[in-house]
Scaffold this motif. Structure first.
Motif, PDB file in Angstrom:
ATOM      1  N   ASP A  93      47.078  41.623  43.013  1.00  0.00           N
ATOM      2  CA  ASP A  93      47.068  41.633  41.553  1.00  0.00           C
ATOM      3  C   ASP A  93      46.737  39.921  40.530  1.00  0.00           C
ATOM      4  O   ASP A  93      45.629  39.853  39.810  1.00  0.00           O
ATOM      5  N   THR A  94      46.711  38.852  41.497  1.00  0.00           N
ATOM      6  CA  THR A  94      46.323  37.839  41.676  1.00  0.00           C
ATOM      7  C   THR A  94      45.135  37.007  41.325  1.00  0.00           C
ATOM      8  O   THR A  94      44.550  36.877  40.464  1.00  0.00           O
ATOM      9  N   ALA A  95      44.311  38.036  42.303  1.00  0.00           N
ATOM     10  CA  ALA A  95      42.762  37.965  42.924  1.00  0.00           C
ATOM     11  C   ALA A  95      42.306  38.439  41.019  1.00  0.00           C
ATOM     12  O   ALA A  95      41.591  38.201  40.746  1.00  0.00           O
ATOM     13  N   LEU A  96      43.222  40.101  40.469  1.00  0.00           N
ATOM     14  CA  LEU A  96      42.319  40.452  39.579  1.00  0.00           C
ATOM     15  C   LEU A  96      42.494  39.401  38.562  1.00  0.00           C
ATOM     16  O   LEU A  96      41.298  39.194  37.415  1.00  0.00           O
ATOM     17  N   TRP A  97      43.235  38.893  37.838  1.00  0.00           N
ATOM     18  CA  TRP A  97      44.176  37.714  37.046  1.00  0.00           C
ATOM     19  C   TRP A  97      43.349  36.958  37.486  1.00  0.00           C
ATOM     20  O   TRP A  97      42.445  36.330  35.977  1.00  0.00           O
ATOM     21  N   GLU A 499      45.645  48.167  32.718  1.00  0.00           N
ATOM     22  CA  GLU A 499      45.078  46.523  33.168  1.00  0.00           C
ATOM     23  C   GLU A 499      43.961  46.558  34.074  1.00  0.00           C
ATOM     24  O   GLU A 499      42.893  46.353  33.785  1.00  0.00           O
ATOM     25  N   ARG A 500      44.664  46.882  35.270  1.00  0.00           N
ATOM     26  CA  ARG A 500      43.714  46.755  36.408  1.00  0.00           C
ATOM     27  C   ARG A 500      42.520  47.925  35.902  1.00  0.00           C
ATOM     28  O   ARG A 500      41.425  47.159  36.632  1.00  0.00           O
ATOM     29  N   ALA A 501      41.939  48.903  35.406  1.00  0.00           N
ATOM     30  CA  ALA A 501      41.473  49.438  35.494  1.00  0.00           C
ATOM     31  C   ALA A 501      39.951  48.680  34.717  1.00  0.00           C
ATOM     32  O   ALA A 501      38.730  48.308  34.489  1.00  0.00           O
ATOM     33  N   LEU A 502      40.570  47.966  33.739  1.00  0.00           N
ATOM     34  CA  LEU A 502      40.038  47.177  33.043  1.00  0.00           C
ATOM     35  C   LEU A 502      39.645  46.030  33.370  1.00  0.00           C
ATOM     36  O   LEU A 502      37.929  45.797  33.086  1.00  0.00           O
ATOM     37  N   THR A 505      36.471  47.557  35.540  1.00  0.00           N
ATOM     38  CA  THR A 505      35.176  47.572  34.951  1.00  0.00           C
ATOM     39  C   THR A 505      34.236  46.194  34.408  1.00  0.00           C
ATOM     40  O   THR A 505      33.047  45.917  34.480  1.00  0.00           O
ATOM     41  N   LEU A 506      35.200  45.439  34.024  1.00  0.00           N
ATOM     42  CA  LEU A 506      34.889  44.239  33.885  1.00  0.00           C
ATOM     43  C   LEU A 506      34.160  43.465  34.956  1.00  0.00           C
ATOM     44  O   LEU A 506      32.476  42.632  34.387  1.00  0.00           O
ATOM     45  N   ASP A 507      34.569  43.236  35.907  1.00  0.00           N
ATOM     46  CA  ASP A 507      33.660  42.418  37.530  1.00  0.00           C
ATOM     47  C   ASP A 507      32.827  43.480  37.267  1.00  0.00           C
ATOM     48  O   ASP A 507      32.030  42.598  38.340  1.00  0.00           O
ATOM     49  N   ALA A 508      32.125  44.539  37.435  1.00  0.00           N
ATOM     50  CA  ALA A 508      31.216  45.223  37.257  1.00  0.00           C
ATOM     51  C   ALA A 508      29.723  44.835  36.721  1.00  0.00           C
ATOM     52  O   ALA A 508      28.664  45.360  37.029  1.00  0.00           O
ATOM     53  N   HIS A 509      30.483  43.578  35.526  1.00  0.00           N
ATOM     54  CA  HIS A 509      29.534  43.950  34.334  1.00  0.00           C
ATOM     55  C   HIS A 509      27.881  42.696  34.780  1.00  0.00           C
ATOM     56  O   HIS A 509      26.847  43.653  34.931  1.00  0.00           O
ATOM     57  N   GLY A 510      28.394  41.874  36.380  1.00  0.00           N
ATOM     58  CA  GLY A 510      26.678  41.413  36.447  1.00  0.00           C
ATOM     59  C   GLY A 510      26.512  42.119  38.013  1.00  0.00           C
ATOM     60  O   GLY A 510      24.149  42.434  37.524  1.00  0.00           O
ATOM     61  N   ALA A 511      26.804  42.585  37.941  1.00  0.00           N
ATOM     62  CA  ALA A 511      26.081  43.929  39.060  1.00  0.00           C
ATOM     63  C   ALA A 511      25.151  45.143  38.208  1.00  0.00           C
ATOM     64  O   ALA A 511      24.118  44.561  38.863  1.00  0.00           O
ATOM     65  N   LEU A 532      33.575  50.349  29.705  1.00  0.00           N
ATOM     66  CA  LEU A 532      34.208  49.435  29.422  1.00  0.00           C
ATOM     67  C   LEU A 532      35.303  49.784  27.686  1.00  0.00           C
ATOM     68  O   LEU A 532      36.448  49.175  27.860  1.00  0.00           O
ATOM     69  N   ALA A 533      34.189  50.394  26.944  1.00  0.00           N
ATOM     70  CA  ALA A 533      34.915  50.398  25.913  1.00  0.00           C
ATOM     71  C   ALA A 533      36.117  51.405  25.520  1.00  0.00           C
ATOM     72  O   ALA A 533      37.426  51.546  25.560  1.00  0.00           O
ATOM     73  N   ARG A 534      35.702  52.478  27.022  1.00  0.00           N
ATOM     74  CA  ARG A 534      36.866  53.256  26.926  1.00  0.00           C
ATOM     75  C   ARG A 534      37.865  52.554  27.854  1.00  0.00           C
ATOM     76  O   ARG A 534      39.386  53.347  27.545  1.00  0.00           O
ATOM     77  N   ALA A 535      37.870  52.016  28.719  1.00  0.00           N
ATOM     78  CA  ALA A 535      38.699  51.864  29.615  1.00  0.00           C
ATOM     79  C   ALA A 535      39.698  50.562  28.632  1.00  0.00           C
ATOM     80  O   ALA A 535      40.845  50.152  28.934  1.00  0.00           O
ATOM     81  N   PHE A 536      38.656  49.957  27.862  1.00  0.00           N
ATOM     82  CA  PHE A 536      39.620  48.969  26.577  1.00  0.00           C
ATOM     83  C   PHE A 536      40.563  49.807  25.471  1.00  0.00           C
ATOM     84  O   PHE A 536      41.531  49.814  25.635  1.00  0.00           O
ATOM     85  N   THR A 537      40.250  51.281  25.200  1.00  0.00           N
ATOM     86  CA  THR A 537      41.142  51.426  25.037  1.00  0.00           C
ATOM     87  C   THR A 537      42.624  52.376  25.215  1.00  0.00           C
ATOM     88  O   THR A 537      43.109  52.299  24.800  1.00  0.00           O
TER      89      THR A 537
END
Length: 582
Positions: A93-97, A499-502, A505-511, A532-537
């Motif tokens: 969790d700490t790495a994700l935040w 939160e983890r799923a979001l 998903t954000l982490d994949a943006h650059g790739a 990403l929009a679905r994960a945010f919803t």
């Protein structure tokens, strides 16, 4: 945080898996760790299966050995064997935040500019002078513009080229017809190009039926090519009027093309003789029945003989083959391009295959200089046939955009009936144009798709309007929160599953952006933004933000900020506006 960007968590996990592989099987060091996102864990590695096949061992046993030699770090919390030998990994969790905080602090959202030093020429749009832009120009313009944005964002030096059709027999026909029909005016304000288009059709009909007029038109072509002052002046006038109409469409579409990017076929006319001479000199071209041709070594025609490019016609003229060969040579030798992209429909596939083959044989294209034909499918009407007017004619691009904006206005008004008329018009324009672009770019590039304004402007489903609404919704949350721009991220807060799923998903943006630059398939980015929009919803539906206690509230506001910024960045790379309200 790397100076080049934020290292994606997938790469962190892949590095850890690779290290375990090197400990267990030193001879397999450097093997692809085969790490990807998983529904059952944060990430999954499939590497044990092919490694076991190559060595004749049990994949489950090999996976257990990899786990035993896995060294958990600050980011990778645990790893376990699943199924026949998959490695499921969980990120702390700490790495994700910390990843959220690092991307928020990075002006590029952590995406590295790793294509610096590469010069890319992108040839797209390319309408014909004296003709209105129509539905056939939409995909080349939208796809080309998105690729320009993606490659530029990644640091490449991008040269935009709008290769206008402004030369050839058609201008002899049109100019001659205009001179012989002074009673038919064509300068009529906004409809000038429409008038020219109609006059060109009349000239074409006359050319096909009146031999004397055809001879006069051909003589006018010679006059134009020879620089006759009166003929050239009329030609320049027609080009200028057409360019103004094109620019109005580009402005409405919000694409990056400007007047400086216009390079018509006429620009390359003086280069044709030297291009033909260069092909003859290296033995790529040869004389045949009075013409100069390049016979393919790779492609045969229907009769079994080699397909040919005509570098120089037997009557002394030059056509598209000549111009495209000269164009490619100029882009390599003068513009010093490393990569050439030609965004045109699939019907030109054979033509560009022959051009690229000739360029390779001539030494213009090498291992260091590549050329790619970026093909795309057809826009279909409700009948699943190529989109036409009811009368069977070509649909004007401006009419197509009007239809989408009108559909967007209807759904926005229904969603927000109290919007002032001026605000409704502005939002409908953004939503309608965005809907057209997203419908195109979210479709696999080589696939056909049906143009359906009602479906593409829906607030739900995989549409541009849905993404724009998601961005506007997040902005509304941030406004209600006060001033969240300086809210810190507390890495000790436990993550909820949404939160983890979001975050992942954000982490994949650059790739995903890097993948688009390689594959030249913008639908991959569109699909990522939809995910990403679905994960945010899902996150917002299950994780209260404004009413959460601190420090959970601050962390969730940070997730909102990062999601909004990522959506805005992705939409911008697709050439779509990210409104703050809808």
């Amino acid at each position: 945080m790397s100076a080049a960007g934020v290292v994606p968590l997938l790469d962190v996990v892949a590095t850890a898996v690779s290290a375990a592989i090197a400990r267990v099987r030193p001879e397999a060091a450097g093997t692809d760790p085969m790490v990807r996102r998983s529904d059952r864990a944060d990430f999954r590695s499939d590497a044990a299966l092919p490694l076991a096949r190559r060595s004749g061992t049990n994949p489950g046993e090999l996976a257990e050995r990899l786990v035993a030699h896995f060294v958990p770090g600050e980011s990778v919390e645990r790893v376990a064997v699943s199924g026949p030998g998959f490695l499921n990994t969980a990120v702390a969790d700490t790495a994700l935040w910390k990843q959220v905080a690092a991307r928020l602090d990075n002006p590029r959202l952590g995406v590295p500019a790793n294509r610096t030093g590469q010069r890319v020429v992108v040839d797209y749009s390319g309408p014909n002078v004296a003709k209105e832009m129509h539905v056939g120009h939409l995909r080349t313009t939208i796809i080309g513009d998105s690729l320009v944005r993606v490659l530029g964002f990644l640091g490449a030096e991008v040269v935009r080229v709008n290769h206008l059709g402004d030369w050839g027999t058609q201008f002899g026909m049109l100019i001659q017809y205009l001179d012989e029909h002074p009673d038919r005016p064509w300068r009529s304000g906004e409809s000038t190009v429409s008038a020219l288009d109609g006059l060109y059709k009349a000239a074409r009909a006359r050319f096909d039926t009146d031999l004397a007029f055809a001879d006069r038109a051909r003589a006018r072509v010679v006059a134009l090519q020879s620089g006759d002052e009166a003929t050239t002046a009329r030609w320049r006038e027609i080009v200028a009027e057409s360019a103004r109409a094109f620019d109005a469409i580009y402005t409405r579409l919000g694409v990056l093309l400007t007047a400086d990017d216009r390079v018509g076929e006429s620009f390359y006319n003086p280069m044709l003789p030297e291009t033909v001479a260069a092909l003859l000199e290296v033995g790529v071209a040869e004389y045949s029945a009075g013409a100069v041709v390049v016979a393919s070594r790779e492609v045969n025609g229907p009769d079994g003989t080699p397909a040919v490019l005509i570098a120089h016609k037997s009557d002394g003229g030059c056509g598209y083959d000549s111009t495209d060969l000269a164009t490619l040579r100029h882009r390599v030798t003068t513009l010093a391009a490393h990569r050439l992209l030609y965004v045109t429909d699939s019907r030109q596939a054979l033509h560009f295959r022959l051009v690229f083959e000739a360029a390779h044989r001539a030494g213009w294209l090498t291992d260091a200089v590549s050329a790619e034909h970026v093909t795309y499918g057809t826009i279909l009407g409700p009948d699943n046939k190529p989109f036409k007017t009811r009368a069977g004619g070509t649909v004007r691009l401006t009419d197509l955009l009007d239809a989408a904006v009108a559909a967007a206005a209807a759904v926005v008004a229904e969603k927000n009936p109290d919007l002032p008329a001026a605000d409704l018009a502005a939002i409908a324009e953004q939503a309608g144009i965005g809907a057209v672009k997203y419908a195109d770019l979210s479709t696999g590039r080589v696939k056909d798709y049906v143009f359906d304004p009602v479906r593409m402007t829906a607030f739900s489903g995989n549409t541009g309007v849905y993404l724009q609404y998601a961005h506007a919704r997040i902005q509304g949350i941030l406004v209600r929160a006060g001033d969240p721009a300086r809210t810190p991220v507390d890495p000790t807060v436990a993550l909820a599953s949404a939160e983890r799923a979001l975050v992942l998903t954000l982490d994949a943006h650059g790739a995903v952006i890097a993948d688009v630059a390689t594959t030249l398939e913008p639908h991959r980015l569109a699909g990522h933004l939809y995910d990403l929009a679905r994960a945010f919803t899902a996150f917002y539906d299950t994780c209260p933000v404004l009413t959460a206690p601190e420090p959970v509230r601050a962390n969730r506001l940070a997730l909102c900020r990062l999601t909004a910024a990522t959506l805005a960045n992705g939409l911008d790379l697709l050439g779509i506006a990210a409104p703050t309200r809808m």
